[in-house]
Design a protein around this motif. Structure first.
Motif, short mmCIF file in Angstrom:
data_model
loop_
_atom_site.label_atom_id
_atom_site.label_comp_id
_atom_site.label_asym_id
_atom_site.label_seq_id
_atom_site.Cartn_x
_atom_site.Cartn_y
_atom_site.Cartn_z
N GLN A 1 34.66 40.12 44.31
CA GLN A 1 34.13 39.79 45.38
C GLN A 1 33.39 39.19 45.05
O GLN A 1 32.34 40.10 44.97
CB GLN A 1 34.92 41.21 46.58
N ILE B 1 33.76 31.05 49.88
CA ILE B 1 33.09 32.53 49.69
C ILE B 1 33.45 31.73 51.62
O ILE B 1 34.19 33.04 52.94
CB ILE B 1 31.81 32.89 49.86
N THR C 1 29.98 37.00 46.69
CA THR C 1 29.02 37.09 48.34
C THR C 1 28.89 36.16 48.13
O THR C 1 28.08 35.95 46.93
CB THR C 1 29.21 38.43 49.10
N LYS D 1 30.15 29.14 47.02
CA LYS D 1 30.45 29.15 48.26
C LYS D 1 30.62 28.89 49.27
O LYS D 1 31.16 29.84 50.11
CB LYS D 1 28.85 28.48 48.40
N THR E 1 33.22 37.00 52.12
CA THR E 1 33.75 37.17 51.21
C THR E 1 34.82 36.69 50.30
O THR E 1 35.80 36.38 50.77
CB THR E 1 34.07 38.39 51.08
N HIS E 2 34.37 36.48 49.01
CA HIS E 2 35.70 35.65 48.62
C HIS E 2 35.74 36.12 47.55
O HIS E 2 35.32 37.15 46.66
CB HIS E 2 35.47 34.18 47.86
#
Length: 187
Positions: A144, A126, A146, A123, A132-133
């Motif tokens: 991706q 992100i 989220t 988190k 978005t990571h």
């Protein structure tokens, strides 16, 4: 010290040790009706889960047992049996055939990250990336990540979205997050 006092002190010490042991094991969630031990490897714990028999069979067919039993650290996004059952009819049986070992290995390694990433860390990444990571897997896939509230979601390269249904299952060689969808590489 009398015998009775020594016996009472010993009983108290055993009770404290038992409570400490239970507390250390109770921090891990149950998965597939089984206790998950932070002293066991990813493969050992997954093998105990009634919800991950298909994943374990796939890991065995792909020859990844030794790797995922190794030192790590690994983060594994572990699809449930229901996630595999949601694939088109015949997909799992086809992937488990020896001639499809390379494809199966690619799919499975797209569920593995070479790091120990608990949900709070995911988190945080992100948040740092604006919502978005990108998550690079050992299989060469980029997922991706989220989240919404406490729920982490992963989108694969095929556009499928998996939800983490059980997070932060601590293992001796990493962490497992149970997911509800099989993640696929771009094909």
């Amino acid at each position: 010290m009398t015998f009775r006092t020594a016996l009472t002190a010993s009983a108290a010490a055993i009770a404290i040790a038992t409570s400490a042991f239970a507390a250390s094991h109770s921090s891990n969630p149950m998965v597939g009706g089984a206790e998950m031990s932070p002293e066991k490897t990813i493969v050992e714990n997954a093998s105990a889960s009634a919800d991950h028999t298909t994943l374990v069979a796939a890991v065995e067919a792909a020859g990844l047992v030794e790797t995922l039993s190794g030192e790590g650290p690994f983060t594994v996004f572990a699809p449930t049996n229901a996630a595999f059952e949601a694939l088109p009819d015949g997909t799992v049986d086809t992937l488990l055939m020896p001639e499809n070992k390379d494809q199966l290995t690619q799919i499975l390694t797209c569920h593995v990250v070479a790091a120990d990433a608990m949900s709070d860390a995911i988190k945080g990444m992100i948040d740092e990336d604006g919502g978005t990571h990108p998550v690079e897997t050992v299989g060469g896939c980029t997922l991706q990540a989220t989240y919404d509230g406490d729920t982490i979601m992963l989108e694969d390269e095929a556009g499928n979205t998996a939800t983490v249904t059980i997070a932060d299952v601590d293992q001796s060689n990493g962490v497992v997050h149970v997911i509800d969808t099989v993640l696929m590489p771009a094909m």
